[in-house]
Scaffold this motif. Structure first.
Motif, PDB file in Angstrom:
ATOM      1  N   ALA A   1       0.811  -1.225   0.000  1.00 43.86           N
ATOM      2  CA  ALA A   1       0.000   0.000   0.000  1.00 43.86           C
ATOM      3  C   ALA A   1       0.844   1.277   0.000  1.00 43.86           C
ATOM      4  O   ALA A   1       0.345   2.346  -0.326  1.00 43.86           O
ATOM      5  CB  ALA A   1      -0.924   0.007   1.219  1.00 43.86           C
TER       6      ALA A   1
ATOM      7  N   TYR B   1      -7.277   0.811  -3.180  1.00 45.27           N
ATOM      8  CA  TYR B   1      -8.081  -0.409  -3.080  1.00 45.27           C
ATOM      9  C   TYR B   1      -9.105  -0.432  -4.214  1.00 45.27           C
ATOM     10  O   TYR B   1      -9.620   0.616  -4.616  1.00 45.27           O
ATOM     11  CB  TYR B   1      -8.782  -0.487  -1.712  1.00 45.27           C
ATOM     12  CG  TYR B   1      -7.795  -0.755  -0.606  1.00 45.27           C
ATOM     13  CD1 TYR B   1      -7.384  -2.048  -0.311  1.00 45.27           C
ATOM     14  CD2 TYR B   1      -7.244   0.293   0.116  1.00 45.27           C
ATOM     15  CE1 TYR B   1      -6.453  -2.303   0.686  1.00 45.27           C
ATOM     16  CE2 TYR B   1      -6.301   0.061   1.119  1.00 45.27           C
ATOM     17  CZ  TYR B   1      -5.912  -1.242   1.396  1.00 45.27           C
ATOM     18  OH  TYR B   1      -4.977  -1.479   2.361  1.00 45.27           O
TER      19      TYR B   1
ATOM     20  N   ASP C   1      -7.598  -7.840   1.234  1.00 49.86           N
ATOM     21  CA  ASP C   1      -7.033  -6.490   1.124  1.00 49.86           C
ATOM     22  C   ASP C   1      -5.865  -6.442   0.139  1.00 49.86           C
ATOM     23  O   ASP C   1      -5.759  -5.516  -0.672  1.00 49.86           O
ATOM     24  CB  ASP C   1      -6.570  -5.991   2.503  1.00 49.86           C
ATOM     25  CG  ASP C   1      -7.752  -5.560   3.348  1.00 49.86           C
ATOM     26  OD1 ASP C   1      -8.811  -5.274   2.758  1.00 49.86           O
ATOM     27  OD2 ASP C   1      -7.637  -5.545   4.588  1.00 49.86           O
TER      28      ASP C   1
ATOM     29  N   SER D   1      -7.269  -6.753  -3.251  1.00 50.48           N
ATOM     30  CA  SER D   1      -7.961  -5.530  -3.636  1.00 50.48           C
ATOM     31  C   SER D   1      -6.960  -4.468  -4.125  1.00 50.48           C
ATOM     32  O   SER D   1      -7.209  -3.767  -5.118  1.00 50.48           O
ATOM     33  CB  SER D   1      -8.761  -5.004  -2.447  1.00 50.48           C
ATOM     34  OG  SER D   1      -9.329  -3.762  -2.756  1.00 50.48           O
ATOM     35  N   LEU D   2      -5.815  -4.373  -3.455  1.00 53.37           N
ATOM     36  CA  LEU D   2      -4.784  -3.424  -3.890  1.00 53.37           C
ATOM     37  C   LEU D   2      -4.259  -3.803  -5.267  1.00 53.37           C
ATOM     38  O   LEU D   2      -4.028  -2.948  -6.118  1.00 53.37           O
ATOM     39  CB  LEU D   2      -3.617  -3.403  -2.890  1.00 53.37           C
ATOM     40  CG  LEU D   2      -3.798  -2.523  -1.657  1.00 53.37           C
ATOM     41  CD1 LEU D   2      -2.640  -2.740  -0.685  1.00 53.37           C
ATOM     42  CD2 LEU D   2      -3.877  -1.045  -2.045  1.00 53.37           C
TER      43      LEU D   2
END
Ligand code: SAM
Length: 496
Positions: free
Chosen positions: A8, A227, A277, A280-281
Motif C-alpha cells: 500500500a 483499493y 485487502d 484488492s490493492l
C-alpha cells in the motif's frame, strides 16, 4: 511491516530517503534498459500532486517512436482465445493459417480445402506464413511463440501456477480460472501476479522471511494504486448504488481469494499475500495502470487470396465476436490508454451478435485481432495531459494505417525485426525536448490530427462559441478524469 501495508505504500515511501530513492531509480533504470526505443527516457518523481512520471532524456520529433514495451504480465482475453491462437506471454500469433482457420471455424478443413490452401500458399509465398511463429507448448498446454517466451513466462511465475508443475493444485487452478472467466477476467491477470510472487518467494534464500516477502512484492509496489473498491466508481447513468457496488466487489474478491488460497495451500510463505485487502490493492493497481494490448491478425492480408467460401465462413464466425459494449462492466478495462485504435473499444465478449443482422466486414475484421490486457512498468508510469505530447499505439502500423513492412525501421522492434506481438508503441505527437515530461491523454478524445505537426490546437483561441464549447469540454474532462484517479488535473493545459 505486513504485506498489505508494504504494497500500500505510495511514492513518498519510494522516494523517502537516499537508499529508497536509489532502489526505486535502479528498478526503473533496469526496466528502461529492457524496452526498445529510438531515444532514452527516465522516471522522475514530481511530488505528491502528480507522483512519478516519464521524462525524455533525448529529443524526439513528431512521429518518432519513443519506445515500445512488452507487458510485465499479460493475459489474452478468454473469448478472444477462441478466435486467435496467440502466445500466452506476448500475444504473437502461433501455428499456421490452416491452424488459425480451423480454430476460427471450429472444425477441421477438408482435404479439398487444404489442397486449395496449398495452392494459395504457393501463390503468395512468404505472405502465407508471415506473422505466425512455430508453436512451443508448456506441458500444461499453454502455448508460446518461442522457447524464449515460454521460459520467460515460466521464470516470471508460470511455474507456480502451472497445473502440470503443480498436479496437486491442478483442480484448484481450473476452479479459479472458471470463476474468473464467469465473473471478472482480470482475476486471471491477478493469478499470474500471484504466481510471480510465489516464484520470487521460492527462489529467495530465506523464503519465509520479511525480506523475501518485500523482495517478492517490490516490482508491484512501484505502481500507482488504491483499493479496488475505492477505484471502481459507481455508474451514475445507471444510478448504481455506491454501497451495493462496494459490497459486490468485496464478495467477488472474497470468493476469488478462497479459490486462490486452495491453489497455494502447500506454499506457506504465500499466506501473507492471500487475503482480500492485498488482492484488492492488486486489482486497484490493474485498474489504475492497465493497458489493453493487441496484435493485428496475420490472416488479414491473406483473406483476399483464400477461397471466398472460407473467407465468408471466417467473417461470419468473427462477427460473433463483435464488441458488445456494456458487458463486463468492472473488468477494469477502462480503456484509458486505448489510443491509435479505430474509435471503439475491443471488448470481445463473444457470441454477442447471434442475430441475423448484416455483418459489417470491417467490424468482423477488427474482431480478428489477438487481444488482452497487460501491466507495463514504464507505460504505466506515464501521466495524463489534456494536451499530450505522445500517444500509445498497439502496433507499429497504427499511426498511418498501413501494415508493417519488412525493412521499414518504424515498423520494427529494437531488435530490428517487424513487430508482430502485442507490445505497445509510444510515439511522439509533437516535438519533445530533453528534460520534458512525456505525457499521453487517458481520455478517448486522443490527439487531434492537426496536433501531429506540433501546431497549437485552435479550440482555446477561437470565438465566443468555441469558448463555451471549451468550458463544457473542460467540465467533461474533469469528470472523466475522476475515473482515472485524477481529481485535480496537473497538466499544463489545466494549470495555465
Ligand atoms: C498510470 S498512473 C501514472 C503514474 C503515476 N503518476 C505514479 O506516480 O505512479 C496514473 C495516476 O497518476 C496520477 N496522474 C496522472 N496524470 C495526472 C495528472 N495530469 N494530474 C494529476 N495526477 C495525475 C493519478 O494519481 C493517476 O491515478
Amino acid at each position: 511491516m505486513d504485506a498489505v501495508a508494504f504494497l500500500a505504500q505510495d511514492n513518498a515511501a519510494l522516494y523517502a530517503d537516499a537508499a529508497s530513492r536509489t532502489k526505486t531509480q535502479g528498478h526503473f533504470e533496469q526496466a528502461i534498459d529492457g524496452i526498445g526505443g529510438r531515444g532514452r527516457v527516465r522516471v522522475e518523481y514530481f511530488g505528491p500532486l502528480r507522483g512519478k512520471g516519464v521524462v525524455a532524456e533525448t529529443a524526439f520529433v513528431a512521429g518518432d517512436r519513443v519506445f515500445d514495451e512488452l507487458a510485465l504480465f499479460a493475459i489474452q482475453s478468454p473469448d478472444n482465445a477462441r478466435l486467435s491462437r496467440a502466445c500466452q506471454k506476448c500475444l504473437h500469433f502461433v501455428g499456421s493459417p490452416i491452424d488459425q482457420i480451423e480454430l476460427m471455424l471450429t472444425r477441421k478443413l477438408s482435404a479439398k480445402e487444404r489442397a486449395t490452401l496449398s495452392k494459395t500458399a504457393a501463390k503468395v509465398g512468404s505472405l502465407f506464413t508471415e506473422g505466425f511463429a512455430k508453436e512451443v507448448n508448456c506441458d500444461c498446454g499453454e502455448h508460446y511463440c518461442s522457447i524464449e517466451c515460454r521460459d520467460k513466462d515460466a521464470a516470471n511465475g508460470h511455474t507456480s501456477i502451472c497445473p502440470s508443475a503443480n498436479p496437486s493444485s491442478a483442480l484448484s487452478i481450473a476452479e479459479f480460472k472458471e470463476h474468473a472467466i464467469n465473473t471478472n477476467e482480470t482475476f486471471l491477470l491477478a493469478l499470474k501476479v500471484f504466481g510471480f510472487i510465489a516464484s520470487r518467494l521460492k527462489a529467495h534464500k530465506n523464503p519465509g522471511s520479511v525480506e523475501a516477502l518485500e523482495h517478492a512484492i517490490w516490482p508491484l509496489r512501484v505502481f500507482a494504486k488504491d483499493y479496488w473498491w475505492n477505484v471502481c466508481l459507481p455508474n451514475e447513468a445507471e444510478e448504481e448504488d455506491p454501497e451495493e457496488l462496494q459490497m459486490a466487489l468485496r464478495t467477488l474478491l472474497t470468493d476469488s481469494t478462497a479459490l486462490l488460497s486452495k491453489i497455494f495451500a502447500h506454499v506457506p510463505e504465500m499466506k501473507p499475500v492471500i487475503n482480500v485487502d492485498f488482492y484488492s490493492l492488486l486489482m486497484g493497481i490493474f485498474e489504475r495502470n492497465n493497458l489493453s494490448i493487441l496484435t493485428p491478425s496475420p490472416m488479414l492480408p491473406l483473406l483476399e487470396h483464400i477461397p471466398d467460401s472460407i473467407t465468408e465462413a471466417i467473417m461470419k464466425r468473427a462477427s460473433e465476436f463483435i464488441p458488445n459494449h456494456g458487458h463486463n462492466q468492472h473488468s477494469n478495462e477502462h480503456d484509458h490508454h486505448h489510443h491509435g485504435e479505430h474509435g471503439h473499444s475491443h471488448d470481445h465478449s463473444g457470441g454477442s451478435s447471434s442475430n441475423n443482422e448484416e455483418v459489417d466486414p470491417f467490424e468482423a475484421l477488427d474482431a480478428m485481432i489477438a487481444e488482452g490486457t497487460g501491466l507495463h512498468t514504464i507505460q504505466g508510469t506515464i501521466n495524463h495531459s489534456c494536451k499530450p505530447n505522445a500517444m500509445v499505439f498497439k502496433d507499429a502500423s497504427a499511426l498511418d494505417g498501413s501494415s508493417p513492412k519488412n525493412g521499414d525501421p518504424d515498423s520494427t522492434s529494437s531488435s530490428g525485426s517487424v513487430i508482430r506481438d502485442g507490445r505497445t508503441v509510444l510515439r511522439a505527437v509533437r516535438p519533445i525536448a530533453p528534460g520534458e515530461e512525456i505525457t499521453i491523454s487517458y481520455l478517448d478524445e486522443g490527439v487531434e490530427e492537426e496536433d501531429m505537426d506540433g501546431s497549437e490546437s485552435g479550440a482555446e483561441d477561437g470565438g465566443d462559441n468555441e469558448k463555451e464549447v471549451d468550458l463544457d469540454e473542460k467540465a467533461w474532462r474533469a469528470l472523466s478524469l475522476k475515473e482515472y484517479g485524477i481529481d485535480d488535473c496537473q497538466c499544463p493545459k489545466c494549470k495555465q
